[in-house]
Design a protein around this motif. Structure first.
Motif, PDB file in Angstrom:
ATOM      1  N   PHE A 268       0.854  -1.184   0.000  1.00 29.67           N
ATOM      2  CA  PHE A 268       0.000   0.000   0.000  1.00 29.67           C
ATOM      3  C   PHE A 268       0.896   1.242   0.000  1.00 29.67           C
ATOM      4  CE2 PHE A 268      -2.346  -3.371   2.176  1.00 29.67           C
ATOM      5  CZ  PHE A 268      -3.544  -3.382   1.472  1.00 29.67           C
ATOM      6  N   ALA A 269       0.876   1.967  -1.106  1.00 29.19           N
ATOM      7  CA  ALA A 269       1.632   3.220  -1.208  1.00 29.19           C
ATOM      8  C   ALA A 269       0.731   4.359  -0.764  1.00 29.19           C
ATOM      9  CB  ALA A 269       2.106   3.432  -2.641  1.00 29.19           C
ATOM     10  N   THR A 270       1.125   5.057   0.300  1.00 24.78           N
ATOM     11  CA  THR A 270       0.294   6.114   0.868  1.00 24.78           C
ATOM     12  C   THR A 270       1.105   7.391   1.028  1.00 24.78           C
ATOM     13  OG1 THR A 270       0.788   5.801   3.225  1.00 24.78           O
ATOM     14  CG2 THR A 270      -0.789   4.273   2.216  1.00 24.78           C
ATOM     15  N   ASN A 271       0.426   8.434   1.441  1.00 29.29           N
ATOM     16  CA  ASN A 271       1.107   9.707   1.665  1.00 29.29           C
ATOM     17  C   ASN A 271       1.941   9.711   2.942  1.00 29.29           C
ATOM     18  OD1 ASN A 271       0.198  10.797  -0.661  1.00 29.29           O
ATOM     19  ND2 ASN A 271      -1.088  12.377   0.263  1.00 29.29           N
ATOM     20  N   THR A 272       1.895   8.615   3.700  1.00 28.04           N
ATOM     21  CA  THR A 272       2.705   8.529   4.916  1.00 28.04           C
ATOM     22  C   THR A 272       3.760   7.433   4.837  1.00 28.04           C
ATOM     23  OG1 THR A 272       1.080   7.057   5.962  1.00 28.04           O
ATOM     24  CG2 THR A 272       0.847   9.431   6.357  1.00 28.04           C
ATOM     25  N   GLY A 273       3.844   6.717   3.722  1.00 28.57           N
ATOM     26  CA  GLY A 273       4.857   5.676   3.610  1.00 28.57           C
ATOM     27  C   GLY A 273       4.387   4.488   2.802  1.00 28.57           C
ATOM     28  N   LEU A 274       5.146   3.392   2.914  1.00 30.56           N
ATOM     29  CA  LEU A 274       4.849   2.156   2.195  1.00 30.56           C
ATOM     30  C   LEU A 274       4.616   1.037   3.201  1.00 30.56           C
ATOM     31  CD1 LEU A 274       4.654   0.723  -0.574  1.00 30.56           C
ATOM     32  CD2 LEU A 274       7.100   0.210  -0.355  1.00 30.56           C
ATOM     33  N   ILE A 275       3.425   0.434   3.128  1.00 34.72           N
ATOM     34  CA  ILE A 275       3.033  -0.626   4.062  1.00 34.72           C
ATOM     35  C   ILE A 275       2.971  -1.947   3.300  1.00 34.72           C
ATOM     36  CG2 ILE A 275       1.236  -1.442   5.647  1.00 34.72           C
ATOM     37  CD1 ILE A 275       0.377   1.587   5.790  1.00 34.72           C
ATOM     38  N   GLN A 276       3.522  -2.991   3.909  1.00 38.79           N
ATOM     39  CA  GLN A 276       3.495  -4.318   3.294  1.00 38.79           C
ATOM     40  C   GLN A 276       2.669  -5.271   4.159  1.00 38.79           C
ATOM     41  OE1 GLN A 276       6.952  -6.567   1.303  1.00 38.79           O
ATOM     42  NE2 GLN A 276       6.950  -7.403   3.362  1.00 38.79           N
ATOM     43  N   TYR A 277       1.716  -5.928   3.529  1.00 40.44           N
ATOM     44  CA  TYR A 277       0.897  -6.929   4.215  1.00 40.44           C
ATOM     45  C   TYR A 277       1.278  -8.304   3.676  1.00 40.44           C
ATOM     46  CZ  TYR A 277      -3.109  -9.720   5.703  1.00 40.44           C
ATOM     47  OH  TYR A 277      -3.909 -10.696   6.252  1.00 40.44           O
ATOM     48  N   ASN A 278       1.710  -9.191   4.594  1.00 35.72           N
ATOM     49  CA  ASN A 278       2.079 -10.556   4.225  1.00 35.72           C
ATOM     50  C   ASN A 278       0.838 -11.433   4.271  1.00 35.72           C
ATOM     51  OD1 ASN A 278       2.980 -13.384   4.535  1.00 35.72           O
ATOM     52  ND2 ASN A 278       5.024 -12.493   4.595  1.00 35.72           N
ATOM     53  N   LYS A 279       0.447 -11.975   3.134  1.00 33.24           N
ATOM     54  CA  LYS A 279      -0.789 -12.761   3.055  1.00 33.24           C
ATOM     55  C   LYS A 279      -0.675 -14.094   3.794  1.00 33.24           C
ATOM     56  CE  LYS A 279      -2.812 -12.918  -0.971  1.00 33.24           C
ATOM     57  NZ  LYS A 279      -2.976 -13.087  -2.441  1.00 33.24           N
ATOM     58  N   HIS A 280       0.539 -14.604   3.943  1.00 30.93           N
ATOM     59  CA  HIS A 280       0.718 -15.895   4.602  1.00 30.93           C
ATOM     60  C   HIS A 280       0.686 -15.758   6.126  1.00 30.93           C
ATOM     61  CE1 HIS A 280       1.558 -17.475   0.673  1.00 30.93           C
ATOM     62  NE2 HIS A 280       2.603 -16.671   0.519  1.00 30.93           N
TER      63      HIS A 280
END
Length: 699
Positions: A268-280
């Motif tokens: 998720f690229a947002t105005n506050t940074g980059l968030i990574q969600y691990n599906k596993h």
């Protein structure tokens, strides 16, 4: 006189060296050649080149440098506008670039832009994202301009014509894209969403999609979800496969700019940074914080290219957790002392000798520390600088320190004790012990820093203490042709029971015939490359083929014997080492040689003479390692190297090598430093008046 100068410049080149990634994150900005540090879009083409759209022009990155393309109203073949919004590929020679004024078809070979204005020719528009374009898997290219409808590109005439879609307001389109199933998605400024199926340029199905709530942003993740950010900044998505909406929890995000699903992760690229969600694991992590992220792209080798607002590009390599590293952060007992010796006892307890902080015993399971205890002079150590640890008899081990005398650890009593003087030997002759080697149950070799070499016969008293039965002292003698040639000894290695190899600082390598007490010296000769690279020898190792490896402050040396004669081969940075200052040498069970240096660790395939390098940013304690701080356990299945900031442990067979074979790409051809067309199919005549010819390649 005919003069020909051939000047071929390779931006990257092929050698014997295979590099592991030196850094996990690399930032590229205006200082590196970007035309602007606000990145709007990123794309990697079939030639593996990275194309970057910014607020001030188009850029292409070949892995070494950027080339810029800027808008120039005086040049009709330049890009139409400096603000770049989209980049995609028609084929390996043609790119499409949308801007805030006009769509551009770019010929990579000729470096010319063909502009398309979709009804806005010679008209000004000041609306952001006024022009849109997209391509499906069959090569159909559609485009739109605000309040001017949808157009289809004709590849034969190389022009756009109207594309009719009945019953849809086509004049206020704000998003236009094909998904991975070739569905066309249209979003207008009323937040109406339409999904269309197109076959053979004909619309076969049309569907209006109504989200459960008003939304601020819509993003396609390049896989099978359309993401929505609602007015309270929470997220939801529409599954293209199931055709159903789902919520993504109630946690608010920053303003959403882009979503990308990649290798089991959602970014998720947002105005506050980059968030990574691990599906596993169903966990989130923050890859970048406090930086507005406008775009994210997944390139070859699973490299993430992240475009930010005003901070340029971040290149993020996939994590490789090969190394378990222990520093004062997870073992406070280590303090800020350099690690100088490593040993593992009969109970698999790890012992770490430090320079000034004593010796530390560590019990751990995998990466989890169970217990750590520090032993200092208060606990019986002669000195708190511990430079050598070595196996002794009866599960005990020897401890060499920077003072007069010698310690040992009694496994039975669980305490540190000292070897005592007797009528045969004054233990204070032994000082600054840097090398220890227990040759058999009763023979101990001791190398000192300044007082030469000792061979001692040790026995155990009924009280369980060790005493010296007899000894021999080998010291440099300038009057003798048969003596050790330097008194500073840093490493010992024994070959069978008859040959002792001795590393000295200043005297090179000494080979001692133990039975005959005969010394042979191998020293550096500046005029002879078949001699060792330096007389300052730090470490020695004998591999499975009985070859001798010697690490010096000026390179690695391999000593082999052929027909009774010792042959020497040098390896320095020129031959592929990351650094020529060698601190430790080990061999793993697949017979690769591992070398700790002043710039990370190198792995060498001795048969192919290839090197791979590993660095601090890949999990090592530091790039700088320490003399004598190395240990092989379980026949090379587990290796330890210590340095200025702690120690690292790893299993060599778990460290994989990339099979990626990058293509070689010609990105520039110049005559007399003037760019030439890259689409040369025939011979290109060169005049004798032209002085230079240069080719630039990238991978």
């Amino acid at each position: 006189m005919l003069r020909k100068i051939l000047n071929i410049a390779y931006i990257v080149f092929f050698t014997q060296i295979l590099y592991a990634n030196e850094s996990r994150i690399l930032r590229l900005s205006n200082n590196d050649g970007l035309s602007n540090s606000s990145i709007t879009t990123i794309f990697q083409d079939s030639n593996r080149l990275i194309w970057v759209g910014t607020w001030d022009g188009l850029n292409v990155y070949n892995g070494a440098e950027f080339e810029n393309y800027r808008s120039n109203r005086q040049d009709s073949s330049s890009i139409t506008n400096p603000v770049i919004r989209q980049i995609f590929e028609e084929n390996k020679n043609i790119l499409w670039i949308t801007t805030d004024y006009g769509i551009n078809r770019f010929n990579i070979a000729t470096k010319k832009f063909q502009p398309y204005y979709l009804g806005y020719k010679d008209k000004e528009t000041f609306r952001e994202h006024s022009f849109l374009a997209t391509r499906n898997s069959e090569g159909l290219i559609l485009a739109a301009s605000y309040k001017s409808g949808i157009y289809k590109f004709n590849t034969k005439s190389e022009d756009f014509g109207p594309f009719s879609i009945p019953e849809i307001d086509k004049n206020n389109i704000i998003q236009l894209f094909f998904d991975s199933s070739d569905n066309l998605w249209i979003v207008n400024d009323k937040n109406e969403i339409f999904r269309l199926k197109i076959k053979s340029d004909k619309i076969t199905e049309k569907q209006k999609i109504t989200p459960p709530a008003d939304f601020l942003h819509l993003c396609y993740d390049k896989k099978e979800k359309i993401w929505f950010q609602y007015e309270n900044y929470t997220l939801g998505y529409y599954s293209i496969q199931t055709e159903k909406f789902s919520d993504w929890g109630s946690k608010p995000y920053g303003e959403l700019n882009e979503v990308l699903e990649n290798e089991g992760n959602i970014l998720f690229a947002t105005n506050t940074g980059l968030i990574q969600y691990n599906k596993h694991t169903k966990t989130e992590s923050i890859l970048l914080s406090g930086i507005p992220v406008l775009s994210v792209y997944s390139g070859t080798q699973d490299i993430l290219w992240v475009g930010t607002d005003s901070q340029g590009i971040y290149r993020i390599l996939p994590p490789q957790n090969y190394f378990n590293t222990f520093t004062s952060n997870n073992i406070p007992e280590l303090g800020n002392y350099a690690v100088r010796a490593i040993y593992k006892d009969a109970e698999n307890k790890l012992w770490i000798g430090t320079k000034g902080g004593g010796v530390i015993s560590i019990t751990y399971l995998g990466a989890t520390l169970q217990q750590a205890r520090k032993f200092t002079t208060d606990d019986g150590l002669i000195n708190n600088s511990v430079f050598s640890l070595a196996q002794g008899p009866n599960q005990d081990f020897w401890i060499g320190t920077d003072n007069k005398g010698l310690n040992y650890y009694s496994f039975q009593e669980k305490k540190i004790k000292s070897l005592k003087s007797n009528r045969i030997f004054n233990i204070r002759q032994i000082c600054s012990v840097y090398a220890l080697l227990q040759a058999d149950d009763s023979t101990l070799w001791v190398g000192t820093s300044g007082n030469g070499l000792f061979k001692m016969t040790i026995f155990r008293t009924p009280k369980g203490e060790y005493e010296i039965k007899n000894y021999k002292h080998y010291k440099y003698n300038s009057q003798s042709n048969n003596s050790i040639n330097n008194n500073v000894i840093y490493s010992l290695a024994i070959e069978g029971d008859s040959i002792l190899w001795i590393a000295t600082r200043g005297g090179g390598i000494n080979r001692m015939n133990i039975k005959r007490e005969y010394f042979t010296a191998y020293k550096n000769d500046k005029s002879d490359i078949n001699t060792i690279s330096s007389n300052d020898v730090i470490c020695l190792y004998i591999d499975n083929k009985k070859r001798i490896w010697a690490g010096t402050t000026a390179g690695l040396n391999l000593l082999t014997e052929e027909n009774g004669k010792v042959r020497i081969k040098r390896y320095t940075e020129k031959e592929g080492l990351a650094n020529s200052n060698i601190h430790g040498i080990l061999e793993d069970r697949t017979h690769h040689i591992w070398i700790s240096t002043n710039k990370g660790i190198s792995r060498m395939n001795p048969e192919q003479e290839q090197f791979v390098h590993y660095f601090y940013n890949e999990g090592l304690q530091d790039n700088e390692f320490s003399d004598g701080a190395y240990l092989s356990f379980s026949e090379g299945q587990e290796l330890y190297f210590g340095g200025v900031n702690g120690f690292s442990v790893f299993h060599p067979d778990q460290i994989g090598m990339s099979n990626y074979n990058p293509p070689l790409y010609l990105n520039s051809f110049k005559i007399d430093n003037i760019d030439q067309p890259l689409n040369l199919k025939n011979d290109h005549p060169i005049s004798y008046k032209q002085n230079s010819l240069s080719f630039h390649f990238s991978i």
